[in-house]
Design an enzyme around this catalytic site. Structure first.
Site, short mmCIF file in Angstrom:
data_model
loop_
_atom_site.label_atom_id
_atom_site.label_comp_id
_atom_site.label_asym_id
_atom_site.label_seq_id
_atom_site.Cartn_x
_atom_site.Cartn_y
_atom_site.Cartn_z
N ASN A 9 -0.56 -4.57 0.90
CA ASN A 9 0.77 -5.18 0.86
C ASN A 9 0.84 -6.15 2.03
O ASN A 9 0.95 -5.72 3.18
CB ASN A 9 1.84 -4.08 0.98
CG ASN A 9 3.24 -4.66 1.11
OD1 ASN A 9 3.45 -5.86 0.93
ND2 ASN A 9 4.21 -3.79 1.40
N LYS A 11 3.15 -8.14 2.75
CA LYS A 11 4.52 -8.35 3.28
C LYS A 11 4.75 -9.85 3.49
O LYS A 11 4.26 -10.65 2.70
CB LYS A 11 4.72 -7.51 4.54
CG LYS A 11 4.35 -6.05 4.30
CD LYS A 11 4.72 -5.13 5.42
CE LYS A 11 4.32 -3.70 5.02
NZ LYS A 11 4.72 -2.71 6.02
N HIS A 92 10.24 -0.52 -1.88
CA HIS A 92 9.61 -0.39 -0.56
C HIS A 92 10.68 -0.12 0.50
O HIS A 92 11.79 -0.66 0.43
CB HIS A 92 8.83 -1.66 -0.21
CG HIS A 92 7.94 -1.48 0.98
ND1 HIS A 92 8.41 -1.55 2.27
CD2 HIS A 92 6.62 -1.20 1.07
CE1 HIS A 92 7.40 -1.33 3.10
NE2 HIS A 92 6.31 -1.11 2.40
N GLU A 94 11.06 -1.19 3.38
CA GLU A 94 11.60 -2.38 4.07
C GLU A 94 12.65 -3.07 3.22
O GLU A 94 13.60 -3.66 3.75
CB GLU A 94 10.44 -3.33 4.46
CG GLU A 94 9.68 -2.76 5.65
CD GLU A 94 8.23 -3.19 5.76
OE1 GLU A 94 7.81 -4.11 5.04
OE2 GLU A 94 7.51 -2.57 6.57
N GLU A 162 5.61 6.65 1.49
CA GLU A 162 5.50 5.90 2.74
C GLU A 162 6.63 6.31 3.68
O GLU A 162 7.73 5.78 3.59
CB GLU A 162 5.64 4.40 2.47
CG GLU A 162 4.55 3.82 1.61
CD GLU A 162 4.37 2.33 1.87
OE1 GLU A 162 3.25 1.94 2.18
OE2 GLU A 162 5.35 1.57 1.80
N GLY A 168 3.78 0.56 10.18
CA GLY A 168 3.59 -0.43 11.23
C GLY A 168 3.73 0.14 12.64
O GLY A 168 3.85 -0.62 13.60
N SER A 208 0.62 3.02 8.41
CA SER A 208 -0.40 2.97 9.46
C SER A 208 -1.78 3.44 8.98
O SER A 208 -2.54 4.03 9.75
CB SER A 208 0.05 3.77 10.69
OG SER A 208 1.20 3.19 11.26
P1 13P Z 1 1.33 -0.49 7.60
O1 13P Z 1 0.01 -0.13 6.96
O2 13P Z 1 1.32 -1.81 8.31
O3 13P Z 1 1.88 0.64 8.41
O4 13P Z 1 2.36 -0.69 6.37
C1 13P Z 1 2.42 0.26 5.38
C2 13P Z 1 3.26 -0.28 4.28
O5 13P Z 1 4.46 -0.42 4.41
C3 13P Z 1 2.58 -0.68 3.04
O6 13P Z 1 3.50 -0.96 2.04
#
Ligand code: 13P
Length: 249
Positions: A9, A11, A92, A94, A162, A168, A208
């Site tokens: 992803n 982002k 997601h 976010e 997640e 992150g 992560s």
């Molecule tokens: P990270 O791997 O950067 O922690 O992000 C995970 C994520 O949100 C994947 O959709």
């Protein structure tokens, strides 16, 4: 037997200058036939990425529930399909956090994606405060109750757990916490869609994930792959995760 899926992803990262990374990831995916790999890129990269990706599925990270209409700044499933996307993420954390999206929004978006033949990665996960309050399991179960499509089927739907606090941050749940939540999700799926479909459905872990911990996490019961953010942005970091998945497949 569920094949492992390693999905990146990106982002809000990536310009055309990063297309060589897509090509290198596609080559690594082709060299790991025991594992499925996909890359969910920004809308602007879907078409150019699909052109250099060979057989690597290129996906979106979100979509609108309607096929068209007066929704300034949004994008629909038919638009994604026209650009070459074959899957999309929905729900997601976010999007839930930044855009105040609900599990019902994710439900509607998953249905829209499926109507147009897109595969869907449906996300769930608790906040840090919810875990600290002992509510993680209930929160995640409730998200699935409200967002799982009526015709959920492993042929087009994948779940991703997640935990928001692991995204992150470099923090990950313990292996026991991951295995326990994935078992809870599997049990929930069995209740909602029956054993056969539930047992065929992949449940990814995200948060992560990196080369160092990937194989260990991917070997856990009911962990059928990874949804990877930061470590999917370069072939150098993403390939070890693909290889880690292959090593436990
Ligand atoms: P990270 O791997 O950067 O922690 O992000 C995970 C994520 O949100 C994947 O959709």
């Amino acid at each position: 037997m569920r094949r492992k899926l390693v999905a990146g992803n990106w982002k809000m990262h990536g310009l055309r200058a990063q297309l060589p990374e897509v090509e290198a990831i596609a080559a690594a995916a082709a060299a790991a036939p025991a594992v499925d790999v996909a890359l969910c890129v920004p809308f602007t990269l879907i078409h150019p990425a699909a052109q250099v990706a060979g057989g690597l599925p290129i996906g979106a990270q979100d979509l609108h529930e309607a096929d068209q209409g007066a929704h300034t700044g949004c994008i629909s499933a038919p638009m994604l399909v026209e650009e070459g996307a074959t899957l999309t993420i929905v729900g997601h954390s976010e999007r839930r956090g930044d855009q105040h999206e609900t599990s019902h929004d994710a439900y509607m978006k998953a249905a829209a994606a499926h109507r147009h033949g897109l595969g869907v990665i449906l996300c769930c996960g608790e906040l840090e405060a919810e875990r600290a309050a002992g509510r993680a399991e209930r929160i995640v179960q409730s998200q699935i109750e409200k967002s799982l499509p009526d015709d959920a089927d492993p042929s087009w739907l994948t779940l991703a757990y997640e935990p928001r606090w692991a995204i992150g941050t470099g923090k990950t749940p313990t292996p026991d916490e991951i295995a326990s939540m994935h078992a809870i999700l599997r049990a929930k799926l069995r209740m909602m869609i029956g054993e056969a479909k539930a047992d065929g459905m992949r449940i990814l872990y995200g948060g992560s994930g990196a080369g160092g911990n990937a194989a260990h996490i991917l070997a856990l019961d009911n962990v059928d792959g990874a949804l990877v953010g930061g470590a999917s942005l370069t072939a150098e970091k993403f390939i070890p995760i693909i290889e880690g998945a292959a090593s436990v497949s």
